[in-house]
Scaffold this motif. Structure first.
Motif, PDB file in Angstrom:
ATOM      1  N   PRO A  18       0.579  -1.257  -0.146  1.00  0.00           N
ATOM      2  CA  PRO A  18       0.297   0.255  -0.110  1.00  0.00           C
ATOM      3  C   PRO A  18       0.901   0.880  -0.217  1.00  0.00           C
ATOM      4  CG  PRO A  18      -0.131  -1.806   2.025  1.00  0.00           C
ATOM      5  CD  PRO A  18       0.455  -2.215   0.728  1.00  0.00           C
ATOM      6  N   ASP A  19       0.416   2.488  -0.598  1.00  0.00           N
ATOM      7  CA  ASP A  19       1.114   3.633  -0.239  1.00  0.00           C
ATOM      8  C   ASP A  19       0.507   4.662   0.561  1.00  0.00           C
ATOM      9  OD1 ASP A  19       2.634   6.086  -1.656  1.00  0.00           O
ATOM     10  OD2 ASP A  19       1.350   6.692  -3.288  1.00  0.00           O
ATOM     11  N   CYS A  20       1.857   5.176   1.713  1.00  0.00           N
ATOM     12  CA  CYS A  20       0.751   5.942   2.688  1.00  0.00           C
ATOM     13  C   CYS A  20       1.272   6.994   2.184  1.00  0.00           C
ATOM     14  CB  CYS A  20       1.355   5.491   3.670  1.00  0.00           C
ATOM     15  SG  CYS A  20       0.914   3.869   4.213  1.00  0.00           S
ATOM     16  N   SER A  21       1.184   7.740   1.286  1.00  0.00           N
ATOM     17  CA  SER A  21       2.071   8.947   0.098  1.00  0.00           C
ATOM     18  C   SER A  21       1.206  10.162   0.863  1.00  0.00           C
ATOM     19  CB  SER A  21       3.032   9.126  -0.844  1.00  0.00           C
ATOM     20  OG  SER A  21       1.680   9.251  -1.997  1.00  0.00           O
ATOM     21  N   HIS A  22      -0.095   9.599   0.692  1.00  0.00           N
ATOM     22  CA  HIS A  22      -1.832  11.153   1.332  1.00  0.00           C
ATOM     23  C   HIS A  22      -2.177  10.531   2.005  1.00  0.00           C
ATOM     24  CE1 HIS A  22       0.214  13.038  -2.013  1.00  0.00           C
ATOM     25  NE2 HIS A  22      -0.324  11.903  -2.653  1.00  0.00           N
ATOM     26  N   ALA A  23      -2.260   9.284   2.480  1.00  0.00           N
ATOM     27  CA  ALA A  23      -2.937   8.986   3.817  1.00  0.00           C
ATOM     28  C   ALA A  23      -2.885   9.449   4.940  1.00  0.00           C
ATOM     29  CB  ALA A  23      -2.379   7.748   4.566  1.00  0.00           C
ATOM     30  N   CYS A  24      -2.199  10.275   5.564  1.00  0.00           N
ATOM     31  CA  CYS A  24      -1.826  11.504   6.777  1.00  0.00           C
ATOM     32  C   CYS A  24      -2.073  12.513   6.832  1.00  0.00           C
ATOM     33  CB  CYS A  24      -0.179  11.152   7.222  1.00  0.00           C
ATOM     34  SG  CYS A  24       0.663   8.709   8.190  1.00  0.00           S
ATOM     35  N   GLY A  25      -2.990  12.671   5.322  1.00  0.00           N
ATOM     36  CA  GLY A  25      -3.408  14.912   5.822  1.00  0.00           C
ATOM     37  C   GLY A  25      -1.675  15.350   5.345  1.00  0.00           C
ATOM     38  N   SER A  26      -1.733  16.152   6.110  1.00  0.00           N
ATOM     39  CA  SER A  26      -0.385  16.981   6.202  1.00  0.00           C
ATOM     40  C   SER A  26       0.244  16.808   7.287  1.00  0.00           C
ATOM     41  CB  SER A  26      -0.895  18.822   6.961  1.00  0.00           C
ATOM     42  OG  SER A  26      -1.666  18.126   8.546  1.00  0.00           O
TER      43      SER A  26
END
Length: 64
Positions: A18-26
């Motif tokens: 899985p790609d977490c590049s945008h999962a955590c917001g800022s």
């Protein structure tokens, strides 16, 4: 005679992590961590489920 060099890309069959590049917001850095489960016996250890989640500063976020 001039030989041209070619770059080859290794492709692996199967699913991707899985790609977490945008999962955590800022929140940065957002990183992928593997969550393993405790299996009841050694025979089940090979098929024990594995899950992933996104983590940032000790807070977990759902994997997209």
């Amino acid at each position: 005679m001039v030989m041209a060099k070619r770059a080859y890309t290794l492709q692996v069959a199967g699913s991707r992590l899985p790609d977490c590049s945008h999962a955590c917001g800022s929140c940065k850095p957002c990183r992928l961590v593997m969550v393993s489960f405790v299996c009841s016996s050694l025979e089940e250890a090979e098929t024990c489920p594995v899950a992933y989640k996104c983590m940032c500063h000790n807070k977990s976020y759902p994997v997209p």
